[in-house]
Write an enzyme that holds these catalytic residues in place. Structure first.
Site, short mmCIF file in Angstrom:
data_model
loop_
_atom_site.label_atom_id
_atom_site.label_comp_id
_atom_site.label_asym_id
_atom_site.label_seq_id
_atom_site.Cartn_x
_atom_site.Cartn_y
_atom_site.Cartn_z
N ASP A 22 0.86 -1.19 0.00
CA ASP A 22 0.00 0.00 0.00
C ASP A 22 0.89 1.24 0.00
O ASP A 22 2.10 1.15 0.28
CB ASP A 22 -0.92 0.01 1.22
N TYR A 54 -0.51 8.80 -2.65
CA TYR A 54 -0.52 8.60 -4.09
C TYR A 54 -1.44 9.59 -4.79
O TYR A 54 -1.25 9.91 -5.96
CB TYR A 54 -0.96 7.17 -4.42
N CYS A 86 -4.49 -0.98 -2.21
CA CYS A 86 -4.61 0.45 -2.46
C CYS A 86 -5.51 0.65 -3.66
O CYS A 86 -5.19 0.16 -4.76
CB CYS A 86 -3.23 1.06 -2.71
N ASN A 87 -6.61 1.34 -3.48
CA ASN A 87 -7.53 1.59 -4.59
C ASN A 87 -6.88 2.44 -5.67
O ASN A 87 -7.02 2.14 -6.87
CB ASN A 87 -8.79 2.29 -4.08
N THR A 88 -6.20 3.50 -5.27
CA THR A 88 -5.61 4.40 -6.25
C THR A 88 -4.64 3.65 -7.15
O THR A 88 -4.68 3.77 -8.39
CB THR A 88 -4.89 5.57 -5.55
N CYS A 199 -11.09 3.47 -0.20
CA CYS A 199 -9.69 3.68 0.15
C CYS A 199 -9.45 2.85 1.39
O CYS A 199 -10.22 2.93 2.37
CB CYS A 199 -9.39 5.15 0.42
N THR A 200 -8.40 2.05 1.38
CA THR A 200 -8.18 1.14 2.51
C THR A 200 -7.79 1.88 3.79
O THR A 200 -7.82 1.29 4.87
CB THR A 200 -7.08 0.11 2.17
N HIS A 201 -7.46 3.17 3.68
CA HIS A 201 -7.19 3.94 4.89
C HIS A 201 -8.46 4.21 5.69
O HIS A 201 -8.41 4.35 6.91
CB HIS A 201 -6.57 5.30 4.52
#
Length: 272
Positions: A22, A54, A86-88, A199-201
């Site tokens: 990530d 990112y 990470c989606n981005t 978003c994994t955050h």
């Protein structure tokens, strides 16, 4: 680019290696679910914090950095599976990664299909980074799997950094979080009832998100589905014994997070 050959360590063959990658600490939410689903797997977590966040970089910059970096990490860790948590990054690099390397990959994409299927009001918001929500990939995913819902794409520029700060124990005010999620909530005849965490955050802040929402909604976290897919690709566990605890690596070279931050998050001992 030549495809690195898989190179498994025979001495730990009963503990298949998984690399979880990530931009920062958001992928810990995915790692946590993978450890639950496959306690036999030896997991290495790599945070590209030297390039975080990112969302502040162009598409070409992200592709140009992540694709060769993953090659270096494959050579270093010899994983059987790489999870891009990470989606981005996933909306940009998955095709490039699969074309360049022979290792199996699992990406992270907005969970539009389960969100659309579960929504009663058919009003859904996708909460992601500005980069993720503007991607053609994301918009096509929603068009294909949105289940006929009215979907709002909400780019939260500062929420990943707020999530990392909160995880490190730094003070993060309610007003800052509330301002980031406010555009997700649409009232009226069709009130928003589902928010996709793209978003994994963001699941790092889930308790705060629930408390600050103007009304209750269903928050969709993709981490359990990613863990299930990872377990499927690995196949049946070769050993009933637990693997070594996950290790952590930061591209900035900084030391791993303090044990008192990571241990409560995982409920276990963790290794630097």
């Amino acid at each position: 680019m030549a495809k690195p050959r898989r190179r498994y360590n025979r001495s730990v063959s009963d503990h298949p290696a998984i690399l979880v990658f990530d931009s920062g600490l958001g992928g810990l939410t995915v790692l946590r679910e993978i450890v639950k689903a496959r306690p036999d797997a030896a997991c290495a977590y790599v945070a590209d914090d030297a390039f975080f966040p990112y969302g502040h970089h162009t598409e070409d910059e992200i592709i140009g950095r992540v694709v060769p970096l993953i090659g270096e990490l494959i050579a270093q860790h010899a994983p059987r599976l790489v999870v891009i948590a990470c989606n981005t990054a996933s909306t940009l690099v998955m095709t490039h990664l699969r074309a360049s390397y022979t290792v199996s990959f699992v990406g992270t994409v907005p969970a539009s299909k389960p969100a659309g299927a579960s929504s009663k009001t058919k009003r859904v918001s996708v909460l992601g980074t500005k980069g993720t929500v503007k991607r053609e990939y994301t918009q096509r995913l929603i068009a294909d799997f949105g289940q006929g819902c009215d979907v709002s794409l909400v780019g939260a520029a500062d929420l990943p950094s707020l999530a990392e700060a909160a995880l490190r124990g730094e003070p993060v005010g309610d007003d800052a979080i509330a301002a980031e999620i406010a555009p997700c909530f649409h009232d009226g005849d069709m009130r928003t009832d589902t928010v996709v965490l793209a978003c994994t955050h963001f699941p790092l802040l889930l308790d705060r998100l629930i408390a600050l929402a103007p009304w209750p909604v269903n928050w969709i976290d993709p981490a359990p589905a990613i863990a299930r897919r990872s377990a499927e690709l690995l196949g049946p566990a070769a050993s009933a014994t637990a693997a070594p605890q996950p290790t952590f690596q930061f591209t900035s070279g900084r030391p791993a997070l303090a044990h008192d931050i990571l241990a409560p998050f995982f409920g276990m001992h963790v290794s630097a």
